[in-house]
Design a protein around this motif. Structure first.
Motif, PDB file in Angstrom:
ATOM      1  N   ARG A 182      -3.224   6.375   5.855  1.00 50.35           N
ATOM      2  CA  ARG A 182      -4.190   5.729   4.962  1.00 50.35           C
ATOM      3  C   ARG A 182      -4.003   4.215   4.963  1.00 50.35           C
ATOM      4  NH1 ARG A 182      -4.703   5.633  -1.315  1.00 50.35           N
ATOM      5  NH2 ARG A 182      -6.651   4.496  -1.365  1.00 50.35           N
ATOM      6  N   VAL A 183      -2.743   3.793   5.039  1.00 47.33           N
ATOM      7  CA  VAL A 183      -2.464   2.358   5.096  1.00 47.33           C
ATOM      8  C   VAL A 183      -3.125   1.755   6.331  1.00 47.33           C
ATOM      9  CG1 VAL A 183      -0.662   0.613   5.347  1.00 47.33           C
ATOM     10  CG2 VAL A 183      -0.294   2.550   3.823  1.00 47.33           C
TER      11      VAL A 183
ATOM     12  N   ALA B 287       0.832  -1.203   0.000  1.00 48.12           N
ATOM     13  CA  ALA B 287       0.000   0.000   0.000  1.00 48.12           C
ATOM     14  C   ALA B 287       0.872   1.260   0.000  1.00 48.12           C
ATOM     15  CB  ALA B 287      -0.921  -0.013   1.205  1.00 48.12           C
ATOM     16  N   LEU B 288       1.949   1.228   0.777  1.00 42.65           N
ATOM     17  CA  LEU B 288       2.880   2.374   0.792  1.00 42.65           C
ATOM     18  C   LEU B 288       3.472   2.555  -0.597  1.00 42.65           C
ATOM     19  CD1 LEU B 288       4.877   1.831   4.103  1.00 42.65           C
ATOM     20  CD2 LEU B 288       3.352   3.728   3.597  1.00 42.65           C
ATOM     21  N   ASN B 289       3.855   1.427  -1.206  1.00 46.22           N
ATOM     22  CA  ASN B 289       4.441   1.482  -2.547  1.00 46.22           C
ATOM     23  C   ASN B 289       3.442   2.069  -3.558  1.00 46.22           C
ATOM     24  OD1 ASN B 289       4.813  -0.394  -5.316  1.00 46.22           O
ATOM     25  ND2 ASN B 289       6.621   0.647  -4.549  1.00 46.22           N
ATOM     26  N   LEU B 290       2.143   1.878  -3.275  1.00 46.86           N
ATOM     27  CA  LEU B 290       1.126   2.423  -4.181  1.00 46.86           C
ATOM     28  C   LEU B 290       0.809   3.878  -3.852  1.00 46.86           C
ATOM     29  CD1 LEU B 290      -1.114  -0.742  -4.311  1.00 46.86           C
ATOM     30  CD2 LEU B 290       0.237   0.171  -6.184  1.00 46.86           C
ATOM     31  N   GLY B 291       1.632   4.481  -3.011  1.00 44.86           N
ATOM     32  CA  GLY B 291       1.530   5.914  -2.786  1.00 44.86           C
ATOM     33  C   GLY B 291       0.693   6.312  -1.574  1.00 44.86           C
ATOM     34  N   ALA B 292       0.190   5.332  -0.801  1.00 46.52           N
ATOM     35  CA  ALA B 292      -0.654   5.686   0.337  1.00 46.52           C
ATOM     36  C   ALA B 292       0.208   6.190   1.497  1.00 46.52           C
ATOM     37  CB  ALA B 292      -1.457   4.475   0.779  1.00 46.52           C
ATOM     38  N   SER B 293      -0.343   7.132   2.266  1.00 50.46           N
ATOM     39  CA  SER B 293       0.371   7.616   3.452  1.00 50.46           C
ATOM     40  C   SER B 293       0.240   6.550   4.543  1.00 50.46           C
ATOM     41  CB  SER B 293      -0.265   8.907   3.932  1.00 50.46           C
ATOM     42  OG  SER B 293      -1.582   8.631   4.349  1.00 50.46           O
ATOM     43  N   PRO B 294       1.131   6.555   5.550  1.00 57.80           N
ATOM     44  CA  PRO B 294       1.011   5.564   6.626  1.00 57.80           C
ATOM     45  C   PRO B 294      -0.368   5.590   7.291  1.00 57.80           C
ATOM     46  CG  PRO B 294       3.135   6.640   6.743  1.00 57.80           C
ATOM     47  CD  PRO B 294       2.358   7.359   5.675  1.00 57.80           C
TER      48      PRO B 294
END
Lengths: 260, 352
Positions: free
Chosen positions: A173-174, A164-171
């Motif tokens: 949002r993850v 999820a982080l790799n897909l651009g989400a902030s911690p």
């Protein structure tokens, strides 16, 4: 199951344990006439007491969930110095006598303490208030929530969070879109356990607040003042209401999970 | 585009050592190596999932070594795909789009577009656990492409697929690359590397053994390890010296084995003998070649072209034979045989 002698003896021993749990409850059901149960249910004092127990326990569970769930996540994900000590502290309320927990809490909120004085300056007496009941309920039941949520978070693969982080989400949002929903089932189990444990608490509650009377205190009070015959219908009613509440919460939680 | 300079990382049982490589825009770069070589760790270092102990990573001339994962614009398709099991395919693919400020109508449009491109439009309402391996692979790819990554990293994307699905996904990856997508692809499969990569780096024990175009790497392997990956079994480090016959050089492998080959070079290098050029006979063939050795069969394996015979002629040598040929010479493990090969069939690669 293969009918070996050892299995049969295990089944017999297990049956005795089940009987030990069920027999007193069934005894209570059979020795309470339905008419008495109905008339008890119509008593304002009983209704208020059960309602008070449910809402305080629910409020205390939800309020402490906001504090505990992030802590559970940290405990599941990170190692840090003295982590084992923190885990030990969390389990402490399970091992100490609940009346002792009540005494400890009372010393914390009574009028001559900083917190008690601060509340008093607003004209509010903590001892004997719903707030004190909520604290007592939370104190003895919070390990159930923290431990269940911690196990739930630990079972979420770290890889999914990294993806999820790799897909651009902030911690943040993850946490809210991946970790929390995937640990949801365990968290709900923890919430239900905490809520149930809070509702049934007597020892700590009776010390910080005899009044307003929550259901376990009312049962004790009736028993003390009028004896078993008068305490039994209230106890049965409280058990039935508790069962209905838990089954409803469970069903709602499972449905929510399926809909998600 | 992507440059790694002296990247090092100690990770569990192994270490990445001084990895330096560069990937150009539009490249299809393959990191080829056996399991445990450090390929996936290197990929995760590039994506920012693991911080390197030393070295620099630059992407389009910007140093991104310390940049947070979510700010790198590098898409990674994990080997286990890491699809979100609680979100349906639509929400999995749309996941990266919300962060980019897309409105929900735009997210829908983009998801549908990507799903069409990857042939998974009919799966949008399904949940990942109900999909087949190939379908999951496409969803994972679509989700990463939704990010519109500057660089696409693929960790063993074909390893869990059957032959048919492999061919499909290969085509898809090739098309993506042709449209300009720069790709770094990790694999342990030599054929996959040849089929897709325009540049290959061979990684072993956490270090890069050789790097270049597939022709350079597999045409001129600089180590037996690289040669092994290229399918060359008879790969020897040799030192050349003049021989009595001026046409040939004597190649010394060890004190147990020397053979002759044709070369203008001198000194040290590598000699490769294609397996199908080795002839095994029961009796001494009495040919003119001096490369005729008595030996013992030490192993026989089934092979797609018959059998692979391993013989000891002072060193292990591998030959491919048809099963009927093998029966004709009555060879079995322990048989005494003669092994011969022509001087012209030996390929010499100068290592100086």
């Amino acid at each position: 199951m293969k009918k070996s002698a050892i299995n049969l003896s295990f089944a017999f021993l297990g049956g005795l344990v089940l009987l030990f749990i069920v027999a007193p409850l069934l005894g209570m059901v059979f020795s309470t006439p339905l008419s008495t149960l109905f008339s008890t249910a119509q008593e304002t004092e009983v209704q208020q007491s059960i309602w008070l127990t449910i809402w305080i326990s629910m409020a205390s569970t939800l309020a402490f969930a906001i504090l505990s769930i992030p802590l559970s996540y940290l405990l599941a994900r990170y190692s840090f110095p003295l982590k084992n000590m923190v885990l030990g502290i969390i389990d402490l309320p399970i091992v100490i006598p609940h009346s002792a927990a009540g005494i400890a809490l009372l010393g914390f909120i009574s009028r001559d303490t900083v917190i008690g004085k601060a509340a008093g300056s607003f004209g509010f007496n903590l001892v004997g208030s719903p707030f004190a009941i909520a604290l007592a309920m939370a104190f003895v039941s919070i390990p159930f929530l923290i431990n269940a949520a911690r196990e739930g978070f630990a079972s979420v693969p770290v890889r999914l969070e990294k993806a999820a982080l790799n897909l651009g989400a902030s911690p943040a949002r993850v946490f809210f879109t991946i970790s929390l929903p995937l640990a949801w089932r365990s968290i709900v189990t923890g919430l239900v356990m905490m809520f149930a444990r809070g509702m049934s608490e007597f020892g700590a509650v009776v010390i910080v607040a005899y009044h307003p009377m929550v259901a376990p205190v009312l049962i004790f009070d009736r028993f003390n003042a009028f004896g078993l015959k008068y305490a039994r219908p209230v106890a049965l009613l409280f058990i039935l209401v508790s069962l209905v509440v838990f089954i409803t919460i469970r069903l709602l939680a499972v449905k929510r999970k399926k809909d998600a | 585009m992507l440059k790694l300079t002296n990247i090092s990382k100690r990770w569990e049982e192994f270490t990445l050592k001084d990895i330096t490589l560069s990937v150009g825009k539009g490249d299809y770069f393959i990191l080829l190596g056996p399991s445990g070589a450090g390929k996936s760790v290197l990929l995760e270092v590039i994506a920012g999932l693991i911080a390197p102990d030393g070295g620099d990573i630059t992407l389009n001339d910007a140093n991104i070594t310390q940049l947070r994962i979510q700010e790198r614009d590098i898409g990674l398709v994990f080997q286990d795909l890491a699809l979100f099991p609680h979100l349906n395919v639509h929400h999995n693919i749309g996941y990266p789009l919300y962060r980019k400020g897309y409105k929900s109508r735009e997210v829908n449009r983009r998801v549908v577009e990507l799903a069409q491109e990857l042939g998974i439009s009919h799966l949008l309402k399904r949940f990942p656990p109900t999909l087949s391996g190939g379908e999951q692979q496409r969803v994972a790819l679509a989700r990463t492409l939704a990010l519109n990554p500057v660089l696409l990293l693929l960790d063993e994307p074909l390893s869990s697929l059957d032959v048919e699905r492999k061919a499909e996904i290969r085509r898809l990856l090739r098309d993506l690359n042709r449209k300009g997508q720069t790709i770094v692809h990790v694999t342990h499969d030599y054929e996959e590397a040849i089929a897709l990569g325009n540049r290959i780096a061979i990684i072993n024990n956490g270090a890069i053994e050789q790097m270049g175009s597939p022709q350079e790497v597999f045409g001129k392997p600089t180590s037996s390890f690289v040669a092994g990956f290229g399918g060359v079994r008879n790969f020897f480090k040799v030192s050349l010296s003049k021989s009595a016959n001026s046409k040939f050089k004597k190649a010394r492998v060890s004190e147990n084995l020397s053979f002759y080959l044709q070369s203008d070079d001198d000194g040290n290098g590598y000699a490769m003998i294609p397996e199908n050029e080795i002839v095994i006979t029961h009796d001494n063939p009495n040919t003119e070649t001096p490369n005729t050795f008595p030996g013992t069969v030490i192993d026989i394996y089934p092979h797609r072209f018959g059998c692979e015979v391993v013989a000891d002629i002072g060193e292990k040598i591998f030959a491919i034979m048809a099963s009927t040929q093998l029966q004709a010479i009555h060879a079995s493990i322990g048989s005494k045989v003669w092994v011969s090969f022509n001087e012209n069939s030996v390929i010499f690669i100068d290592s100086n």
